[in-house]
Scaffold this motif. Structure first.
Motif, PDB file in Angstrom:
ATOM      1  N   GLY A 145     -28.787  56.508 -14.233  1.00  0.00           N
ATOM      2  CA  GLY A 145     -27.563  56.556 -13.443  1.00  0.00           C
ATOM      3  C   GLY A 145     -27.796  57.281 -12.133  1.00  0.00           C
ATOM      4  N   TYR A 146     -26.956  57.007 -11.150  1.00  0.00           N
ATOM      5  CA  TYR A 146     -27.008  57.754  -9.894  1.00  0.00           C
ATOM      6  C   TYR A 146     -25.582  57.963  -9.403  1.00  0.00           C
ATOM      7  CZ  TYR A 146     -26.798  53.019  -7.796  1.00  0.00           C
ATOM      8  OH  TYR A 146     -26.455  51.730  -7.461  1.00  0.00           O
ATOM      9  N   ASP A 147     -25.427  59.008  -8.587  1.00  0.00           N
ATOM     10  CA  ASP A 147     -24.101  59.393  -8.123  1.00  0.00           C
ATOM     11  C   ASP A 147     -23.609  58.482  -7.003  1.00  0.00           C
ATOM     12  OD1 ASP A 147     -24.012  61.530  -9.874  1.00  0.00           O
ATOM     13  OD2 ASP A 147     -24.850  62.946  -8.426  1.00  0.00           O
ATOM     14  N   VAL A 148     -22.343  58.160  -7.046  1.00  0.00           N
ATOM     15  CA  VAL A 148     -21.657  57.430  -5.981  1.00  0.00           C
ATOM     16  C   VAL A 148     -20.432  58.255  -5.607  1.00  0.00           C
ATOM     17  CG1 VAL A 148     -20.469  55.294  -5.337  1.00  0.00           C
ATOM     18  CG2 VAL A 148     -22.436  55.207  -6.889  1.00  0.00           C
ATOM     19  N   SER A 149     -20.275  58.556  -4.324  1.00  0.00           N
ATOM     20  CA  SER A 149     -19.190  59.445  -3.903  1.00  0.00           C
ATOM     21  C   SER A 149     -17.832  58.817  -4.171  1.00  0.00           C
ATOM     22  CB  SER A 149     -19.316  59.763  -2.406  1.00  0.00           C
ATOM     23  OG  SER A 149     -19.199  58.574  -1.632  1.00  0.00           O
ATOM     24  N   GLU A 150     -16.906  59.629  -4.672  1.00  0.00           N
ATOM     25  CA  GLU A 150     -15.532  59.186  -4.905  1.00  0.00           C
ATOM     26  C   GLU A 150     -14.672  59.614  -3.731  1.00  0.00           C
ATOM     27  OE1 GLU A 150     -15.835  59.369  -9.779  1.00  0.00           O
ATOM     28  OE2 GLU A 150     -14.772  60.949  -8.689  1.00  0.00           O
ATOM     29  N   THR A 151     -13.756  58.749  -3.319  1.00  0.00           N
ATOM     30  CA  THR A 151     -13.009  58.967  -2.082  1.00  0.00           C
ATOM     31  C   THR A 151     -11.587  59.460  -2.290  1.00  0.00           C
ATOM     32  OG1 THR A 151     -12.303  56.642  -2.018  1.00  0.00           O
ATOM     33  CG2 THR A 151     -14.377  57.186  -0.936  1.00  0.00           C
ATOM     34  N   SER A 152     -11.132  59.539  -3.538  1.00  0.00           N
ATOM     35  CA  SER A 152      -9.779  60.023  -3.803  1.00  0.00           C
ATOM     36  C   SER A 152      -9.670  60.443  -5.265  1.00  0.00           C
ATOM     37  CB  SER A 152      -8.732  58.949  -3.506  1.00  0.00           C
ATOM     38  OG  SER A 152      -8.732  57.955  -4.529  1.00  0.00           O
ATOM     39  N   GLN A 153      -8.549  61.076  -5.615  1.00  0.00           N
ATOM     40  CA  GLN A 153      -8.303  61.464  -7.000  1.00  0.00           C
ATOM     41  C   GLN A 153      -8.131  60.261  -7.918  1.00  0.00           C
ATOM     42  OE1 GLN A 153      -5.049  64.193  -7.590  1.00  0.00           O
ATOM     43  NE2 GLN A 153      -6.380  65.964  -7.331  1.00  0.00           N
ATOM     44  N   LYS A 154      -7.822  59.113  -7.329  1.00  0.00           N
ATOM     45  CA  LYS A 154      -7.604  57.917  -8.133  1.00  0.00           C
ATOM     46  C   LYS A 154      -8.899  57.152  -8.416  1.00  0.00           C
ATOM     47  CE  LYS A 154      -2.869  56.745  -6.664  1.00  0.00           C
ATOM     48  NZ  LYS A 154      -2.037  55.653  -6.100  1.00  0.00           N
ATOM     49  N   GLU A 155      -9.986  57.525  -7.761  1.00  0.00           N
ATOM     50  CA  GLU A 155     -11.182  56.690  -7.834  1.00  0.00           C
ATOM     51  C   GLU A 155     -12.198  57.211  -8.833  1.00  0.00           C
ATOM     52  OE1 GLU A 155     -12.990  54.126  -4.562  1.00  0.00           O
ATOM     53  OE2 GLU A 155     -14.104  56.006  -4.372  1.00  0.00           O
ATOM     54  N   LEU A 156     -12.794  56.274  -9.566  1.00  0.00           N
ATOM     55  CA  LEU A 156     -13.958  56.519 -10.403  1.00  0.00           C
ATOM     56  C   LEU A 156     -15.121  55.738  -9.807  1.00  0.00           C
ATOM     57  CD1 LEU A 156     -12.369  56.037 -13.945  1.00  0.00           C
ATOM     58  CD2 LEU A 156     -13.097  58.200 -12.943  1.00  0.00           C
ATOM     59  N   ALA A 157     -16.280  56.380  -9.684  1.00  0.00           N
ATOM     60  CA  ALA A 157     -17.422  55.704  -9.073  1.00  0.00           C
ATOM     61  C   ALA A 157     -18.713  56.150  -9.737  1.00  0.00           C
ATOM     62  CB  ALA A 157     -17.474  56.007  -7.573  1.00  0.00           C
ATOM     63  N   ILE A 158     -19.598  55.205  -9.943  1.00  0.00           N
ATOM     64  CA  ILE A 158     -20.892  55.497 -10.545  1.00  0.00           C
ATOM     65  C   ILE A 158     -21.838  54.336 -10.274  1.00  0.00           C
ATOM     66  CG2 ILE A 158     -20.428  54.470 -12.799  1.00  0.00           C
ATOM     67  CD1 ILE A 158     -21.866  56.937 -14.030  1.00  0.00           C
ATOM     68  N   GLY A 159     -23.140  54.615 -10.344  1.00  0.00           N
ATOM     69  CA  GLY A 159     -24.133  53.564 -10.174  1.00  0.00           C
ATOM     70  C   GLY A 159     -25.185  53.643 -11.262  1.00  0.00           C
ATOM     71  N   VAL A 160     -25.794  52.515 -11.566  1.00  0.00           N
ATOM     72  CA  VAL A 160     -26.892  52.471 -12.523  1.00  0.00           C
ATOM     73  C   VAL A 160     -27.992  51.579 -11.968  1.00  0.00           C
ATOM     74  CG1 VAL A 160     -25.484  52.888 -14.570  1.00  0.00           C
ATOM     75  CG2 VAL A 160     -25.864  50.545 -13.807  1.00  0.00           C
ATOM     76  N   ALA A 161     -29.205  51.820 -12.451  1.00  0.00           N
ATOM     77  CA  ALA A 161     -30.354  51.024 -12.017  1.00  0.00           C
ATOM     78  C   ALA A 161     -31.246  50.749 -13.216  1.00  0.00           C
ATOM     79  CB  ALA A 161     -31.137  51.750 -10.932  1.00  0.00           C
ATOM     80  N   MET A 162     -31.945  49.622 -13.150  1.00  0.00           N
ATOM     81  CA  MET A 162     -32.861  49.249 -14.230  1.00  0.00           C
ATOM     82  C   MET A 162     -33.901  48.285 -13.687  1.00  0.00           C
ATOM     83  SD  MET A 162     -32.040  47.386 -17.900  1.00  0.00           S
ATOM     84  CE  MET A 162     -33.310  47.319 -19.180  1.00  0.00           C
TER      85      MET A 162
ATOM     86  N   ARG B 152     -16.896  51.139  -7.695  1.00  0.00           N
ATOM     87  CA  ARG B 152     -15.806  52.045  -7.366  1.00  0.00           C
ATOM     88  C   ARG B 152     -14.537  51.397  -7.915  1.00  0.00           C
ATOM     89  NH1 ARG B 152     -16.905  55.537  -2.958  1.00  0.00           N
ATOM     90  NH2 ARG B 152     -18.915  55.170  -1.942  1.00  0.00           N
ATOM     91  N   SER B 153     -13.837  52.096  -8.782  1.00  0.00           N
ATOM     92  CA  SER B 153     -12.635  51.545  -9.394  1.00  0.00           C
ATOM     93  C   SER B 153     -11.494  52.528  -9.212  1.00  0.00           C
ATOM     94  CB  SER B 153     -12.871  51.296 -10.888  1.00  0.00           C
ATOM     95  OG  SER B 153     -11.743  50.711 -11.500  1.00  0.00           O
ATOM     96  N   SER B 154     -10.369  52.044  -8.722  1.00  0.00           N
ATOM     97  CA  SER B 154      -9.215  52.906  -8.468  1.00  0.00           C
ATOM     98  C   SER B 154      -8.162  52.701  -9.534  1.00  0.00           C
ATOM     99  CB  SER B 154      -8.613  52.592  -7.092  1.00  0.00           C
ATOM    100  OG  SER B 154      -7.478  53.392  -6.857  1.00  0.00           O
ATOM    101  N   THR B 155      -7.725  53.798 -10.132  1.00  0.00           N
ATOM    102  CA  THR B 155      -6.691  53.730 -11.163  1.00  0.00           C
ATOM    103  C   THR B 155      -5.803  54.962 -11.094  1.00  0.00           C
ATOM    104  OG1 THR B 155      -6.274  53.747 -13.553  1.00  0.00           O
ATOM    105  CG2 THR B 155      -8.394  54.639 -12.823  1.00  0.00           C
ATOM    106  N   ASP B 156      -4.510  54.753 -11.195  1.00  0.00           N
ATOM    107  CA  ASP B 156      -3.566  55.873 -11.191  1.00  0.00           C
ATOM    108  C   ASP B 156      -3.760  56.774 -12.407  1.00  0.00           C
ATOM    109  OD1 ASP B 156      -2.559  54.604  -8.987  1.00  0.00           O
ATOM    110  OD2 ASP B 156      -0.776  53.817  -9.972  1.00  0.00           O
ATOM    111  N   GLN B 157      -4.427  56.264 -13.440  1.00  0.00           N
ATOM    112  CA  GLN B 157      -4.520  56.987 -14.707  1.00  0.00           C
ATOM    113  C   GLN B 157      -5.407  58.221 -14.647  1.00  0.00           C
ATOM    114  OE1 GLN B 157      -5.380  54.394 -18.005  1.00  0.00           O
ATOM    115  NE2 GLN B 157      -4.000  52.798 -17.277  1.00  0.00           N
ATOM    116  N   VAL B 158      -6.226  58.365 -13.604  1.00  0.00           N
ATOM    117  CA  VAL B 158      -7.100  59.546 -13.531  1.00  0.00           C
ATOM    118  C   VAL B 158      -6.625  60.547 -12.487  1.00  0.00           C
ATOM    119  CG1 VAL B 158      -9.105  58.284 -14.365  1.00  0.00           C
ATOM    120  CG2 VAL B 158      -8.691  58.430 -11.906  1.00  0.00           C
ATOM    121  N   ALA B 159      -5.488  60.290 -11.862  1.00  0.00           N
ATOM    122  CA  ALA B 159      -4.949  61.217 -10.867  1.00  0.00           C
ATOM    123  C   ALA B 159      -4.029  62.231 -11.552  1.00  0.00           C
ATOM    124  CB  ALA B 159      -4.198  60.456  -9.779  1.00  0.00           C
TER     125      ALA B 159
END
Length: 350
Positions: A54-71, A303-310
């Motif tokens: 996995g690698y870090d992807v910057s999140e831009t708001s309280q609503k956003e979940l972000a992550i990266g993977v490589a293989m 990057r996925s935005s959801t109200d559920q994590v704010a």
């Protein structure tokens, strides 16, 4: 917490690499790509052993979940391309109920496979009675349209309610598709919440601006992503796809736009879900594929935005959400890897 990802979009990149002409921009070398995503020596060793990192992807708001993977997939690009072109991706995406590519002249019939079934009658009734809130992602105009239907549905039987719900939802999907194709991000209507709204257009615009790791190599593509429907860069292709995906054990319609820019040395695919029926607001995938040793180095981030994590407990919600999202991403890469190894003769044959 539902975190559903457009995995097939990410891996369609490899399919395009095998067929499309070279781009004007140079793709990064595998080493440059690894460095850009902060993947160090220890993780490179893991990749070489066939592990997923996995690698870090910057999140831009309280609503956003972000992550990266490589293989590193131990197969050449052409084999992955053949696998995808033959429609095998559904085997590893069990949550997709139906999907179709949208042609240049869509109509409401283009979405005819999206349907609430007899077993989903309660869902259809809830849709017809929808109000401002997060049970359904709907605009003010869409809610007004549903409200206008209420008088004629007061004494309707279940068959009529089901038919009306399906026809109306398909009309909404068509209208949203046409508005996006005409005006891009500016054509995306906000979702009305109780006392506020969610703005997927603003979320996707922010995601495009902050996707800097790939934009340095594809600046024209990033600009096209921001200003669509402006002209696309040379050798860039696009696709529009709709999905019916099971999210929180509910059917949800998704409208997806993809741009693919590829060359012999590697390529990139951008994928945005500019309409999602419920549970989350929007999503952007950036995926890359590069020849690596005897296989293919695949990166993909979401990057996925959801109200559920704010709101209250946001930090804990983000931590849990990222972990769930990563597990799903890893699981699908593992399924793909296993399937490609199991069917090399079938996949490579033409």
């Amino acid at each position: 917490m539902p975190i559903k990802i457009p995995f097939a979009a990410a891996l369609l990149l490899s399919c395009a690499m095998a067929a499309a002409p070279a781009t004007a921009q140079e793709a990064p070398s595998p080493l440059q790509a690894l460095q850009n995503f902060g993947i160090g020596t220890e993780q490179i060793a893991q990749l070489d052993r066939g592990e997923i990192v996995g690698y870090d992807v910057s999140e831009t708001s309280q609503k956003e979940l972000a992550i990266g993977v490589a293989m590193v997939l131990p197969v050449p690009l052409a084999q992955i391309a053949d696998y995808i072109k033959k429609g095998n991706m559904n085997a590893i995406e069990s949550d997709i109920l139906a999907s179709a590519t949208l042609g240049p002249n869509p109509s409401s019939d283009s979405f005819k496979k999206f349907a609430f079934t007899d077993k989903q009658l309660d869902e259809a009734k809830a849709f017809l009675a929808a109000e401002a809130g997060d049970e359904f992602n709907l605009s003010k105009a869409e809610l007004d349209r549903l409200n206008s239907l209420q008088p004629q549905l007061e004494d309707a039987d279940d068959k009529t309610l089901l038919k009306t719900a399906n026809q109306t939802y398909r009309e909404f999907l068509l209208q949203r598709l046409l508005a996006y194709k005409k005006n891009g991000l500016n054509g995306i209507a906000a979702y009305i919440r109780d006392g506020g709204s969610a703005d997927p257009a603003a979320e996707l615009r922010t995601d495009a601006v902050n996707s800097k790791a790939w934009a340095r190599y594809f600046p024209e593509l990033q600009q096209a992503w921001l200003t669509y429907p402006a002209a696309l860069p040379a050798n860039t292709t696009e696709q529009f796809i709709w999905l019916n995906r099971r999210v929180e054990d509910r059917p949800t319609a998704i409208l997806n736009h993809r741009l693919i820019s590829v060359g012999d040395a590697g390529g990139i695919i951008l994928s945005r879900q500019f309409y999602v029926g419920h549970s989350y607001n929007s999503s952007q995938v950036v995926a890359g594929g590069l020849p690596y040793k005897d296989g293919t180095l695949v990166f993909y981030s979401i990057r996925s935005s959801t109200d559920q994590v704010a709101g209250m407990g946001s930090s804990l919600k983000h931590s849990i959400g990222r972990e769930q999202m990563k597990k799903e991403m890893v699981k699908r890469l593992q399924r793909l890897n296993k399937d490609l190894k199991r069917k090399p003769a079938t996949v490579a044959a033409e």
